[in-house]
Design an enzyme around this catalytic site. Structure first.
Site, PDB file in Angstrom:
ATOM      1  N   ARG A  71      -4.046   8.100  -5.423  1.00  0.00           N
ATOM      2  CA  ARG A  71      -4.705   7.178  -6.348  1.00  0.00           C
ATOM      3  C   ARG A  71      -4.841   7.855  -7.711  1.00  0.00           C
ATOM      4  O   ARG A  71      -5.277   9.014  -7.810  1.00  0.00           O
ATOM      5  CB  ARG A  71      -6.085   6.821  -5.793  1.00  0.00           C
ATOM      6  CG  ARG A  71      -6.846   5.728  -6.568  1.00  0.00           C
ATOM      7  CD  ARG A  71      -6.345   4.370  -6.204  1.00  0.00           C
ATOM      8  NE  ARG A  71      -7.153   3.303  -6.789  1.00  0.00           N
ATOM      9  CZ  ARG A  71      -8.137   2.675  -6.163  1.00  0.00           C
ATOM     10  NH1 ARG A  71      -8.459   3.025  -4.923  1.00  0.00           N
ATOM     11  NH2 ARG A  71      -8.798   1.706  -6.753  1.00  0.00           N
ATOM     12  N   LYS A 103       0.862  -1.192   0.000  1.00  0.00           N
ATOM     13  CA  LYS A 103       0.000   0.000   0.000  1.00  0.00           C
ATOM     14  C   LYS A 103       0.888   1.228   0.000  1.00  0.00           C
ATOM     15  O   LYS A 103       1.502   1.568   1.010  1.00  0.00           O
ATOM     16  CB  LYS A 103      -0.932   0.018   1.209  1.00  0.00           C
ATOM     17  CG  LYS A 103      -1.996   1.110   1.103  1.00  0.00           C
ATOM     18  CD  LYS A 103      -2.950   1.099   2.266  1.00  0.00           C
ATOM     19  CE  LYS A 103      -4.143   1.998   2.002  1.00  0.00           C
ATOM     20  NZ  LYS A 103      -3.783   3.334   1.506  1.00  0.00           N
ATOM     21  N   LYS A 141      -7.363  -3.452   3.364  1.00  0.00           N
ATOM     22  CA  LYS A 141      -6.115  -2.741   3.658  1.00  0.00           C
ATOM     23  C   LYS A 141      -5.740  -2.921   5.128  1.00  0.00           C
ATOM     24  O   LYS A 141      -6.599  -2.989   6.013  1.00  0.00           O
ATOM     25  CB  LYS A 141      -6.246  -1.253   3.327  1.00  0.00           C
ATOM     26  CG  LYS A 141      -7.349  -0.532   4.077  1.00  0.00           C
ATOM     27  CD  LYS A 141      -7.520   0.902   3.585  1.00  0.00           C
ATOM     28  CE  LYS A 141      -8.694   1.593   4.288  1.00  0.00           C
ATOM     29  NZ  LYS A 141      -8.926   2.964   3.769  1.00  0.00           N
ATOM     30  N   ARG A 147     -16.819  -0.883  -1.835  1.00  0.00           N
ATOM     31  CA  ARG A 147     -15.844  -1.200  -0.791  1.00  0.00           C
ATOM     32  C   ARG A 147     -16.306  -2.491  -0.129  1.00  0.00           C
ATOM     33  O   ARG A 147     -17.252  -2.504   0.656  1.00  0.00           O
ATOM     34  CB  ARG A 147     -15.771  -0.069   0.235  1.00  0.00           C
ATOM     35  CG  ARG A 147     -14.633  -0.206   1.227  1.00  0.00           C
ATOM     36  CD  ARG A 147     -14.805   0.754   2.392  1.00  0.00           C
ATOM     37  NE  ARG A 147     -14.864   2.134   2.002  1.00  0.00           N
ATOM     38  CZ  ARG A 147     -13.798   2.918   1.827  1.00  0.00           C
ATOM     39  NH1 ARG A 147     -12.586   2.414   1.987  1.00  0.00           N
ATOM     40  NH2 ARG A 147     -13.938   4.176   1.470  1.00  0.00           N
ATOM     41  N   PHE A 189      -1.509  -1.225 -10.173  1.00  0.00           N
ATOM     42  CA  PHE A 189      -1.856  -2.505  -9.571  1.00  0.00           C
ATOM     43  C   PHE A 189      -3.050  -3.177 -10.238  1.00  0.00           C
ATOM     44  O   PHE A 189      -3.423  -4.283  -9.867  1.00  0.00           O
ATOM     45  CB  PHE A 189      -2.115  -2.370  -8.060  1.00  0.00           C
ATOM     46  CG  PHE A 189      -3.042  -1.250  -7.671  1.00  0.00           C
ATOM     47  CD1 PHE A 189      -4.413  -1.336  -7.876  1.00  0.00           C
ATOM     48  CD2 PHE A 189      -2.531  -0.104  -7.080  1.00  0.00           C
ATOM     49  CE1 PHE A 189      -5.260  -0.312  -7.503  1.00  0.00           C
ATOM     50  CE2 PHE A 189      -3.369   0.935  -6.698  1.00  0.00           C
ATOM     51  CZ  PHE A 189      -4.745   0.830  -6.912  1.00  0.00           C
ATOM     52  N   GLU A 209      -1.198   4.204  -8.326  1.00  0.00           N
ATOM     53  CA  GLU A 209      -0.850   5.334  -7.468  1.00  0.00           C
ATOM     54  C   GLU A 209       0.374   6.025  -8.032  1.00  0.00           C
ATOM     55  O   GLU A 209       1.168   5.421  -8.770  1.00  0.00           O
ATOM     56  CB  GLU A 209      -0.550   4.865  -6.030  1.00  0.00           C
ATOM     57  CG  GLU A 209      -1.706   4.207  -5.331  1.00  0.00           C
ATOM     58  CD  GLU A 209      -1.975   4.793  -3.953  1.00  0.00           C
ATOM     59  OE1 GLU A 209      -1.170   5.611  -3.483  1.00  0.00           O
ATOM     60  OE2 GLU A 209      -3.001   4.422  -3.359  1.00  0.00           O
TER      61      GLU A 209
END
EC number: 6.5.1.1
Length: 521
Positions: free
Chosen positions: A216, A211, A388, A382, A310, A260
């Site tokens: 983003r 992470k 995370k 979500r 990713f 990111e």
């Protein structure tokens, strides 16, 4: 449709607590819109203007003419008037904008003025968020709710979806696909206290991504055309030349990439998040946040950004959204060089996931995201497919007010009132205050920022529009009869402001209560 009828619907929705009743009211209003009014009318019902920038500040709304005694405005007429206001520019623009705004308010009744104030000020807190409008669109158009939600997530445009559903039904909604160049709402991650809990949610084997401590980005490429968007779907292409150049070099024709971008020091470790986020901030947000002095000061040379990706959502004409993660990630590995792909490993045990977590922290990153390899890309959702894990409790909350400081902080806005999102109402629930972690630089910044967002000032505290997200670290959650959510944060402290994140993506009161082991309210 009369604008007064829309204002009456908005007021009725705000006064109604039941979700089903709200949907009925909204659906009835949507049915009564003429085809040419659907885009504007659906936006008004959602508490938005079609024009994202109007040049009308909150102070402009205080000095307004008395309301009209008889209604004369239509939905289309108001939309046209706002459109005219939004394009005013050049010499004398301030006076001309004031003149047009005054004429619009002079033609509005008292109820219509209240709706206009809410629309221009971004303060229409009626509980008709996008999710509720999606339900109402489905009901009004008599189409499956799943079709409306899918189209909304792919297009990111409630107005487009409303027009399609109400004029063309399910067939028109099915024509809304991922379009290269049009950003779509990104998939999000749930939070877990440790990698063990994350693996319970995703199952094993799982993919463990580093992470990154960056911003983003969603990058669209079609031929030589490259566009870069934020998580809130703002176009920041002009601010990301390094990202554009890196993607333009790739040996592919069309692609939509999720990832990111971050700034690195000379050793390859991430620089402070604020340095990266300043590159993504829109010019308007930067000016609003830093005050007029910053507008005349020379801008520092921007630090170089490095992109890492990713996920791959589209490749050379083929949509990959519904493919399992392992298929998308294999395609990503084939299409991009390894240096542009986020660090990732496969974990079958908690020990393997913990080792990846420790390695990410040692490299100066935020933590890891544990991902279910068989899950599709769940646009705008979500869920448990991505989880995370960070080394401490943190929440992204919204500032509701700030108190004037005392002693050496006199003259600065200091103690922050923090709110979490209530997913049932769309309102923000206060769960504590903090002045911890505020440097002099942050105190100066937030004082100017909250003056821009001010709703009122009673001499003790400034109440602000609930739009500024702040990341808060804390030691735990405890019950509290003082706050409406029934809980409060222990030892809350400011980590950073999140200009890259809209208030609608703030953490919820349910998440806060779950961290403390309490059921939803």
């Amino acid at each position: 449709m009369r604008f007064l009828d829309l204002a009456a619907t908005s007021a009725a929705v705000a006064a109604t607590s039941g979700r089903k009743a709200k949907i009925e009211l909204l659906a009835d209003a949507l049915r009564r819109l003429d085809p040419g009014e659907i885009a504007a009318g659906s936006a008004f019902l959602a508490g938005e203007l079609r024009q994202r920038q109007t040049g009308v500040g909150y102070a402009s709304l205080r000095d307004r003419p008395p309301p009209a005694t008889e209604p004369s405005l239509t939905v289309a007429g108001v939309d046209a008037a706002v459109a005219e206001i939004s394009v005013v520019a050049g010499a004398g623009s301030q006076a001309r904008r004031r003149e047009l705004l005054g004429a619009l308010f002079a033609a509005a009744t008292d109820e219509e003025q209240r709706l206009l104030i809410g629309l221009f000020g971004g303060e229409l807190r009626q509980g008709a968020q996008a999710g509720l409008l999606a339900d109402a669109i489905a009901k009004a158009a008599e189409v499956p709710l799943t079709a409306v939600r899918r189209a909304l997530l792919l297009s990111g445009d409630l107005k487009q979806v409303a027009v399609a559903a109400l004029t063309g039904g399910a067939a028109a909604l099915a024509e809304i696909h991922l379009r290269v160049g049009t950003p779509l709402t990104p998939m999000l991650a749930q939070a877990a206290p440790d990698v063990g809990a994350a693996l319970l949610a995703t199952g094993t084997p799982a993919t463990v991504d580093v992470k990154l401590d960056g911003i983003r980005i969603q990058v669209h490429r079609s031929g030589d055309d490259v566009a870069v968007f934020t998580r809130s779907l703002d176009d920041i292409t002009s601010r990301m030349p390094e990202v554009v150049a890196a993607v333009r070099k790739l040996p592919l024709r069309e692609a939509v990439l999720d990832g990111e971008a971050m700034t690195l020091d000379e050793t390859g470790r991430p620089r402070p998040f604020q340095e990266t986020s300043s590159r993504a901030a829109t010019r308007g947000a930067r000016a609003a946040g830093r005050g007029k002095a910053a507008e005349s000061a020379p801008a520092p040379a921007p630090l170089a950004l490095t992109p890492y990706f990713f996920d791959l959502l589209h490749l050379d004409g083929a949509d990959l959204l519904d493919e399992p993660g392992r298929v998308r990630w294999a395609a990503l590995a084939d299409a991009l060089p390894a240096e542009l792909i986020v660090g990732r490993t496969t974990a079958e045990t908690e020990e393997e996931a913990a080792a990846a977590f420790a390695a990410a922290l040692a490299a100066g990153q935020e933590g890891v995201v544990v991902k279910a390899a068989e899950a599709p890309y769940d646009v705008g959702r979500r869920g448990n497919a991505w989880v995370k894990v960070k080394p401490r409790h943190t929440l992204d909350l919204v500032v509701l007010a700030a108190e004037w400081g005392h002693g050496r902080r006199r003259g600065w806005l200091s103690n922050l009132h923090l709110g979490a999102l209530d997913p049932r109402t769309g309102e923000f629930v206060m769960l504590g205050k903090t002045f911890k972690g505020l440097t002099d630089e942050l105190l100066r910044w937030q004082t100017e920022r909250f003056k821009q967002l001010q709703i009122d000032d009673n001499g003790w505290a400034v109440r602000v529009r609930p739009v500024q997200v702040v990341e808060i670290a804390f030691d735990g959650v405890q019950t509290s009869p003082r706050y409406p959510g029934g809980v409060a944060l222990r030892f809350a402290r400011v980590l950073r402001y999140r200009d890259d994140k809209p208030a609608t993506e703030a953490d919820t009161i349910d998440t806060v209560r779950a961290i403390g082991g309490y059921p939803p309210p």
